[in-house]
Design an enzyme around this catalytic site. Structure first.
Site, PDB file in Angstrom:
ATOM      1  N   GLY A   9     -28.529  45.545  46.546  1.00  0.00           N
ATOM      2  CA  GLY A   9     -27.908  46.383  45.507  1.00  0.00           C
ATOM      3  C   GLY A   9     -26.396  46.359  45.585  1.00  0.00           C
ATOM      4  N   THR A  11     -24.296  44.831  43.801  1.00  0.00           N
ATOM      5  CA  THR A  11     -23.608  44.851  42.500  1.00  0.00           C
ATOM      6  C   THR A  11     -23.564  46.249  41.897  1.00  0.00           C
ATOM      7  OG1 THR A  11     -25.691  44.291  41.422  1.00  0.00           O
ATOM      8  CG2 THR A  11     -24.200  42.451  41.910  1.00  0.00           C
ATOM      9  N   GLY A  12     -24.223  47.213  42.530  1.00  0.00           N
ATOM     10  CA  GLY A  12     -24.257  48.579  42.003  1.00  0.00           C
ATOM     11  C   GLY A  12     -23.071  49.413  42.462  1.00  0.00           C
ATOM     12  N   GLN A  13     -23.048  50.654  42.015  1.00  0.00           N
ATOM     13  CA  GLN A  13     -21.938  51.553  42.385  1.00  0.00           C
ATOM     14  C   GLN A  13     -21.784  51.669  43.906  1.00  0.00           C
ATOM     15  OE1 GLN A  13     -20.910  55.929  41.071  1.00  0.00           O
ATOM     16  NE2 GLN A  13     -22.417  56.060  42.699  1.00  0.00           N
ATOM     17  N   ASP A  57     -34.676  39.063  45.569  1.00  0.00           N
ATOM     18  CA  ASP A  57     -35.153  40.161  44.724  1.00  0.00           C
ATOM     19  C   ASP A  57     -36.054  41.042  45.586  1.00  0.00           C
ATOM     20  OD1 ASP A  57     -35.695  40.407  41.332  1.00  0.00           O
ATOM     21  OD2 ASP A  57     -36.851  41.633  42.741  1.00  0.00           O
ATOM     22  N   LEU A  79     -30.070  49.500  49.295  1.00  0.00           N
ATOM     23  CA  LEU A  79     -29.654  50.312  48.140  1.00  0.00           C
ATOM     24  C   LEU A  79     -30.327  49.869  46.843  1.00  0.00           C
ATOM     25  CD1 LEU A  79     -25.784  50.414  48.835  1.00  0.00           C
ATOM     26  CD2 LEU A  79     -27.590  51.792  49.863  1.00  0.00           C
ATOM     27  N   ALA A  81     -32.657  49.283  43.823  1.00  0.00           N
ATOM     28  CA  ALA A  81     -33.779  50.057  43.270  1.00  0.00           C
ATOM     29  C   ALA A  81     -33.623  50.123  41.751  1.00  0.00           C
ATOM     30  CB  ALA A  81     -33.762  51.485  43.833  1.00  0.00           C
ATOM     31  N   SER A 124     -33.098  60.167  47.963  1.00  0.00           N
ATOM     32  CA  SER A 124     -32.412  60.884  46.876  1.00  0.00           C
ATOM     33  C   SER A 124     -32.801  62.357  46.812  1.00  0.00           C
ATOM     34  CB  SER A 124     -32.795  60.210  45.553  1.00  0.00           C
ATOM     35  OG  SER A 124     -32.483  61.037  44.463  1.00  0.00           O
ATOM     36  N   GLU A 126     -33.437  63.744  44.223  1.00  0.00           N
ATOM     37  CA  GLU A 126     -34.477  63.863  43.191  1.00  0.00           C
ATOM     38  C   GLU A 126     -35.855  64.077  43.829  1.00  0.00           C
ATOM     39  OE1 GLU A 126     -34.365  63.889  39.730  1.00  0.00           O
ATOM     40  OE2 GLU A 126     -32.199  64.035  39.907  1.00  0.00           O
ATOM     41  N   TYR A 148     -39.289  58.215  39.212  1.00  0.00           N
ATOM     42  CA  TYR A 148     -38.231  57.813  40.156  1.00  0.00           C
ATOM     43  C   TYR A 148     -38.304  58.671  41.415  1.00  0.00           C
ATOM     44  CZ  TYR A 148     -33.499  57.556  42.162  1.00  0.00           C
ATOM     45  OH  TYR A 148     -32.427  57.439  43.018  1.00  0.00           O
TER      46      TYR A 148
END
Ligand code: NAP
Length: 323
Positions: A9, A11-13, A57, A79, A81, A124, A126, A148
């Site tokens: 991950g 390339t993510g934040q 992947d 990271l 997802a 998370s 969540e 999620y």
């Protein structure tokens, strides 16, 4: 000895902030990215020369095993997802495949290739969903309210399980919402700050949004990636809540973001049932006392500083596009 870290991950934040932080710590950074027809390197373009990007992947076990075998990382920060809560209802099975089973694929790869590799799982807030206590800490029971959140509960427990079953140094960071100018445009903070900038610059009139009432504990992503690293450096692995301990509603977010550019949110924000979720999480607020005591971690950016940082960054970026 130079330490090597694999970030899925990247390339993510969070991947981009974590890569910057690890490079500053003297790490060699390997980033796993999936193949894409169009480039998505925007967040890491400024450090691309300093990191090694490899193709893989989290749906594909062999690609994960190959990366571990070829690059021998000492630490893996998992990271990658399907991260958007809203999309998890329309793509529930895919969310389970990536956000839940992707964790098992990475842990099994570690177990088979080199069980000494230390592992970080991006859990998370969540998972707390319909919260059982306020504030939420490491002992609070989970009650996820979205596919999620359900997938993240699986990812959390499989991390605990591989720690206990196979002795892997696997930690789970239960991170509350963290944002930045690099946050994806579909997430509510960035959706608001981007719209504020576009409205201020005359490129948009209104902001259509779901409920204004949900409350979240929002921190700065740059602070949160330091906690990830710190967990992995501990002698013993564990689970840690990372949060600011402050909660604000989406309404307060809108009010403050519009006020920063001398606008009244009530003139521009339209609540639209199309954005209401099948089940909402009403309130999240974390208790990060354990992280403070054990990791010495605390947030450095307040909610108001964070929103100002994001609005200013969006104003600058959108103004630059127009010039
Ligand atoms: P993000 O910006 O959405 O980044 C997600 C990353 O996962 C992207 O690099 C994406 O690649 C990659 N990815 C998705 N599916 C993949 C697959 N099948 N194979 C390989 N890579 C894949 O998310 P974030 O905000 O940085 O969050 C990082 C992690 O922390 C996530 O696990 C998230 O659920 C968790 N988390 C985030 C927060 C938060 O507030 N930000 C809070 C708690 C937990 P592409 O660029 O190709 O799409």
């Amino acid at each position: 000895m130079t330490k090597r870290a694999l970030i899925t991950g990247i390339t993510g934040q969070d991947g981009s902030y974590l890569a910057e932080f690890l490079l500053d710590q003297g790490y060699e950074v390997i980033g796993l990215m999936r193949r894409s027809a169009t480039s998505n390197l925007e967040r890491i373009a400024h450090i691309q020369e300093r990191i090694t990007l490899v193709s893989g992947d989290i749906g594909d076990q062999v690609s994960l095993m190959n990366v571990l075998r070829d690059y021998h990382p000492h630490e893996v920060y998992h990271l990658a997802a399907q991260t958007f809560v809203g999309a998890s209802w329309s793509q529930a099975a895919l969310t389970g495949e990536t956000t839940a089973l992707g964790v098992t694929r990475m842990l099994d790869s570690i177990r088979l290739i080199d069980p000494e590799i230390r592992f970080y799982q991006a859990s998370s807030s969540e998972m707390f969903g319909r919260v059982r206590t306020v504030p939420q800490n490491e002992d609070t029971a989970f009650y996820p309210r979205s596919p999620y959140g359900v997938a993240k509960v699986y990812g959390h427990w499989i991390t605990v399980n591989y720690r206990e079953s196979h002795g892997i140094h696997a930690s789970s960071g239960i991170l509350f919402n963290h944002e930045s100018p690099r946050r994806g445009l579909e997430f509510v903070t960035r959706k608001v700050t981007n719209a504020v900038a576009r409205i201020k610059l005359g490129q948009q009139q209104e902001l259509r949004i779901g409920s204004l009432e949900p409350k979240r504990d929002w921190g700065f992503a740059g602070d949160y990636v330091k906690a990830m690293w710190s967990m992995v450096q501990q002698e013993s692995p564990g689970d840690f809540v990372i949060a600011t301990g402050q909660t604000h509603s989406v309404r307060e977010l809108c009010e403050y973001a519009f006020k920063l550019v001398d606008l009244n949110y009530e003139d521009h924000v339209v609540t639209d049932p199309a954005f209401i979720r099948p089940a909402e999480v009403d309130l999240l607020v974390g208790d990060a006392s354990k992280a403070n005591e054990v990791l010495g971690w605390k947030p450095s950016v307040s909610f108001h500083e964070l929103i100002e940082m994001m609005v200013m960054a969006d104003l600058k970026a959108i103004a630059a596009q127009g010039s």
